[in-house]
Scaffold this active site. Structure first.
Site, PDB file in Angstrom:
ATOM      1  N   ARG A  96      12.981  -9.414  -0.849  1.00 57.39           N
ATOM      2  CA  ARG A  96      11.889  -9.744   0.086  1.00 57.39           C
ATOM      3  C   ARG A  96      11.654 -11.251   0.215  1.00 57.39           C
ATOM      4  O   ARG A  96      10.536 -11.700   0.449  1.00 57.39           O
ATOM      5  CB  ARG A  96      10.574  -9.086  -0.340  1.00 57.39           C
ATOM      6  CG  ARG A  96      10.599  -7.604  -0.288  1.00 57.39           C
ATOM      7  CD  ARG A  96      10.774  -7.120   1.157  1.00 57.39           C
ATOM      8  NE  ARG A  96      10.428  -5.716   1.246  1.00 57.39           N
ATOM      9  CZ  ARG A  96      11.284  -4.725   0.982  1.00 57.39           C
ATOM     10  NH1 ARG A  96      12.529  -4.990   0.662  1.00 57.39           N
ATOM     11  NH2 ARG A  96      10.900  -3.482   1.078  1.00 57.39           N
ATOM     12  N   SER A 144       4.279  -2.182   2.970  1.00 56.13           N
ATOM     13  CA  SER A 144       3.936  -2.412   1.563  1.00 56.13           C
ATOM     14  C   SER A 144       3.056  -3.646   1.462  1.00 56.13           C
ATOM     15  O   SER A 144       3.412  -4.703   1.973  1.00 56.13           O
ATOM     16  CB  SER A 144       5.194  -2.666   0.732  1.00 56.13           C
ATOM     17  OG  SER A 144       5.998  -1.530   0.668  1.00 56.13           O
ATOM     18  N   GLU A 193       2.809  -8.934  -0.871  1.00 55.19           N
ATOM     19  CA  GLU A 193       3.953  -9.273  -0.024  1.00 55.19           C
ATOM     20  C   GLU A 193       3.404  -9.824   1.298  1.00 55.19           C
ATOM     21  O   GLU A 193       4.034 -10.614   1.982  1.00 55.19           O
ATOM     22  CB  GLU A 193       4.743  -7.976   0.205  1.00 55.19           C
ATOM     23  CG  GLU A 193       5.877  -8.076   1.176  1.00 55.19           C
ATOM     24  CD  GLU A 193       6.615  -6.737   1.332  1.00 55.19           C
ATOM     25  OE1 GLU A 193       7.174  -6.250   0.349  1.00 55.19           O
ATOM     26  OE2 GLU A 193       6.625  -6.214   2.450  1.00 55.19           O
TER      27      GLU A 193
HETATM   28  N1  EPU Z   1       6.001   6.693  -6.415  1.00 51.97           N
HETATM   29  C1  EPU Z   1       4.991   7.349  -7.058  1.00 51.97           C
HETATM   30  N2  EPU Z   1       3.936   7.779  -6.323  1.00 51.97           N
HETATM   31  C2  EPU Z   1       3.873   7.606  -4.970  1.00 51.97           C
HETATM   32  C3  EPU Z   1       4.909   6.933  -4.307  1.00 51.97           C
HETATM   33  C4  EPU Z   1       5.969   6.483  -5.066  1.00 51.97           C
HETATM   34  O1  EPU Z   1       5.018   7.512  -8.281  1.00 51.97           O
HETATM   35  O2  EPU Z   1       2.894   8.024  -4.386  1.00 51.97           O
HETATM   36  C5  EPU Z   1       7.144   6.201  -7.220  1.00 51.97           C
HETATM   37  C6  EPU Z   1       8.258   7.194  -7.241  1.00 51.97           C
HETATM   38  O3  EPU Z   1       8.783   7.216  -8.538  1.00 51.97           O
HETATM   39  C7  EPU Z   1       9.312   6.611  -6.327  1.00 51.97           C
HETATM   40  C8  EPU Z   1       9.046   5.120  -6.514  1.00 51.97           C
HETATM   41  O4  EPU Z   1       7.625   5.030  -6.674  1.00 51.97           O
HETATM   42  O5  EPU Z   1      10.585   6.968  -6.728  1.00 51.97           O
HETATM   43  C9  EPU Z   1       9.438   4.302  -5.321  1.00 51.97           C
HETATM   44  O6  EPU Z   1       8.772   4.759  -4.145  1.00 51.97           O
HETATM   45  P1  EPU Z   1       9.403   4.531  -2.697  1.00 51.97           P
HETATM   46  O7  EPU Z   1      10.748   5.138  -2.635  1.00 51.97           O
HETATM   47  O8  EPU Z   1       8.407   4.955  -1.680  1.00 51.97           O
HETATM   48  O9  EPU Z   1       9.637   2.969  -2.641  1.00 51.97           O
HETATM   49  P2  EPU Z   1       8.737   1.717  -3.020  1.00 51.97           P
HETATM   50  O10 EPU Z   1       9.460   0.949  -4.072  1.00 51.97           O
HETATM   51  O11 EPU Z   1       7.334   2.089  -3.311  1.00 51.97           O
HETATM   52  C10 EPU Z   1       9.996   0.224  -1.329  1.00 51.97           C
HETATM   53  C11 EPU Z   1       9.676  -0.753  -0.241  1.00 51.97           C
HETATM   54  C12 EPU Z   1       9.324  -0.033   1.046  1.00 51.97           C
HETATM   55  C13 EPU Z   1      10.467   0.884   1.433  1.00 51.97           C
HETATM   56  C14 EPU Z   1      10.730   1.853   0.280  1.00 51.97           C
HETATM   57  C15 EPU Z   1      11.896   2.761   0.517  1.00 51.97           C
HETATM   58  C16 EPU Z   1       8.826  -2.724  -1.363  1.00 51.97           C
HETATM   59  C17 EPU Z   1       7.641  -3.587  -1.625  1.00 51.97           C
HETATM   60  N3  EPU Z   1       8.594  -1.624  -0.646  1.00 51.97           N
HETATM   61  O12 EPU Z   1       8.793   0.905  -1.651  1.00 51.97           O
HETATM   62  O13 EPU Z   1       9.213  -1.018   2.055  1.00 51.97           O
HETATM   63  O14 EPU Z   1      10.203   1.602   2.615  1.00 51.97           O
HETATM   64  O15 EPU Z   1      11.016   1.088  -0.923  1.00 51.97           O
HETATM   65  O16 EPU Z   1      13.057   2.034   0.471  1.00 51.97           O
HETATM   66  O17 EPU Z   1       9.920  -3.063  -1.771  1.00 51.97           O
HETATM   67  C18 EPU Z   1       7.721  -2.549   3.054  1.00 51.97           C
HETATM   68  O18 EPU Z   1       8.291  -3.438   2.422  1.00 51.97           O
HETATM   69  O19 EPU Z   1       6.794  -2.800   3.887  1.00 51.97           O
HETATM   70  C19 EPU Z   1       8.086  -1.160   2.823  1.00 51.97           C
HETATM   71  C20 EPU Z   1       7.392  -0.129   3.295  1.00 51.97           C
END
Ligand code: EPU
Length: 348
Positions: A165, A238, A341
């Site tokens: 990012r 995010s 972010e």
């Molecule tokens: N999780 C939970 N509870 C929840 C949601 C998630 O425990 O309610 C845990 C789960 O273990 C899951 C992990 O969090 O496996 C990761 O969740 P997710 O796959 O939704 O990804 P994230 O790391 O929370 C990142 C990006 C998102 C992107 C997703 C999918 C960042 C800051 N965010 O989120 O990007 O869509 O991965 O690739 O890196 C953005 O940057 O605006 C954005 C939405």
């Protein structure tokens, strides 16, 4: 061609949908406009802030400067042999429009980034990413206007110093210095699916002869289930990045988590070159932040990394106050510092 408008409402230029005003707003359609636009801005002796689609910005109050926006929308596809195609896209194009066109043309590379809000220009500054892929994975070169030297430069990915990012463009010393004119991507007509993240692979396992459109559709389905629909609920995606910590800090977090939630608890994490990346969404979920509100600002119930303008009436102060409550809770309970972010303009 460019024009400058006084006292311009930015409500339609930030995805939170917050009302705020820029003293001046400038939009241009061609890179040839940039040298004269910049000398006019310098004559005005006002700060300038270049936006994309405003999908990663929290406008905190009136901006006493010039908000600048690119409307460069040219696109060129050139086959470069071996099934590869180089695509140069104007910085003002919406990233998802570009991705849709590339997927429809059968080209692989950007499909995992489907539905990410924002423009092509902003996508390299922020190095947006999702479902295991980052914009930088497909970038060949970035053409920029250097507002200091008043020259156009073509940068390769190494010069852009892409990270999670982030990029060279976000470093404090370079802040606002470079204006992205266009981005050239390397895409491929030969299958290059990346389905390792989450349940993407499982969703597509019964498909044979997978196309980029299939992957795009699966990504869209996952996003629609987890993230707020930008047409209905304002947010900036995010709100926090996933923290990258040292091995020792991770062990400490694990200890604290197991004390709070039992010895079988595991903290979702990914080992990266720079340390251990931990899931901020998981921490917020565990700490009970889903659905919590301050004023009109709310933590999104199915993806707690996202803060939304719940009823369309949130103020920047509501959002900041929710941010601060979350940061201090995670810090005091888990010893981890979350970093937004989302960029605050003007900075508070
Ligand atoms: N999780 C939970 N509870 C929840 C949601 C998630 O425990 O309610 C845990 C789960 O273990 C899951 C992990 O969090 O496996 C990761 O969740 P997710 O796959 O939704 O990804 P994230 O790391 O929370 C990142 C990006 C998102 C992107 C997703 C999918 C960042 C800051 N965010 O989120 O990007 O869509 O991965 O690739 O890196 C953005 O940057 O605006 C954005 C939405």
């Amino acid at each position: 061609m460019y024009n400058i408008i006084d006292d311009f409402s930015l409500r339609g230029h930030n995805t939170f949908g917050l009302e705020c005003v820029a003293a001046k707003f400038a939009e241009y359609t061609d890179e040839k406009d940039l040298p004269s636009l910049w000398s006019e801005i310098e004559d005005l002796r006002l700060p300038a802030f270049h936006i994309g689609e405003g999908s990663n910005i929290l406008f905190t109050g009136r901006y006493e400067g010039v908000v600048v926006s690119s409307n460069i929308l040219d696109m060129e596809m050139i086959p470069t042999g071996g099934g590869e195609v180089s695509i140069t896209a104007g910085a003002g194009i919406k990233l998802d429009n570009l991705i849709e066109r590339c997927c429809d043309a059968g080209l692989w590379g950007l499909e995992n980034l489907s539905l990410i809000p924002g423009t092509v220009g902003a996508s390299v500054v922020q190095n947006v990413g999702a479902y295991g892929r980052d914009a930088s994975d497909s970038v060949l070169k970035v053409r920029v206007f250097d507002t200091q030297s008043k020259r156009f430069l073509t940068l390769d990915p190494e010069e852009c110093q892409f990270g999670y990012r982030t990029s060279m463009f976000k470093q404090p010393a370079n802040k606002g210095r470079y204006v992205v004119v266009n981005v050239t991507y390397r895409l491929s007509a030969l299958p290059e699916p990346h389905l390792d993240y989450g349940n993407l692979g499982a969703m597509l396992k019964d498909r044979n002869e997978l196309t980029p459109v299939d992957v795009r559709n699966a990504v869209i389905e996952v996003r629609r289930n987890k993230l707020p629909d930008p047409a209905e609920v304002g947010s900036a995606g995010s709100y926090f990045t996933n923290p990258v910590v040292t091995r020792e800090q991770f062990d400490e977090l694990l200890k604290k988590s197991q004390k709070l939630w039992g010895s079988d608890v595991n903290v979702p994490h990914w080992v990266t070159d720079n340390g251990v990346k931990i899931s901020a969404a998981w921490m917020l979920d565990r700490l009970g932040w889903k659905g919590r509100k301050i004023g009109g600002a709310m933590v999104w119930p199915s993806q707690p990394l996202v803060i939304v303008n719940a009823d369309g009436k949130a103020t920047a102060a509501d959002i900041i106050s929710l941010e601060r409550s979350i940061v201090s809770d995670v810090e005091s309970q888990l010893g981890v510092t979350l970093r937004p972010e989302v960029e605050k303009v003007p900075l508070v």
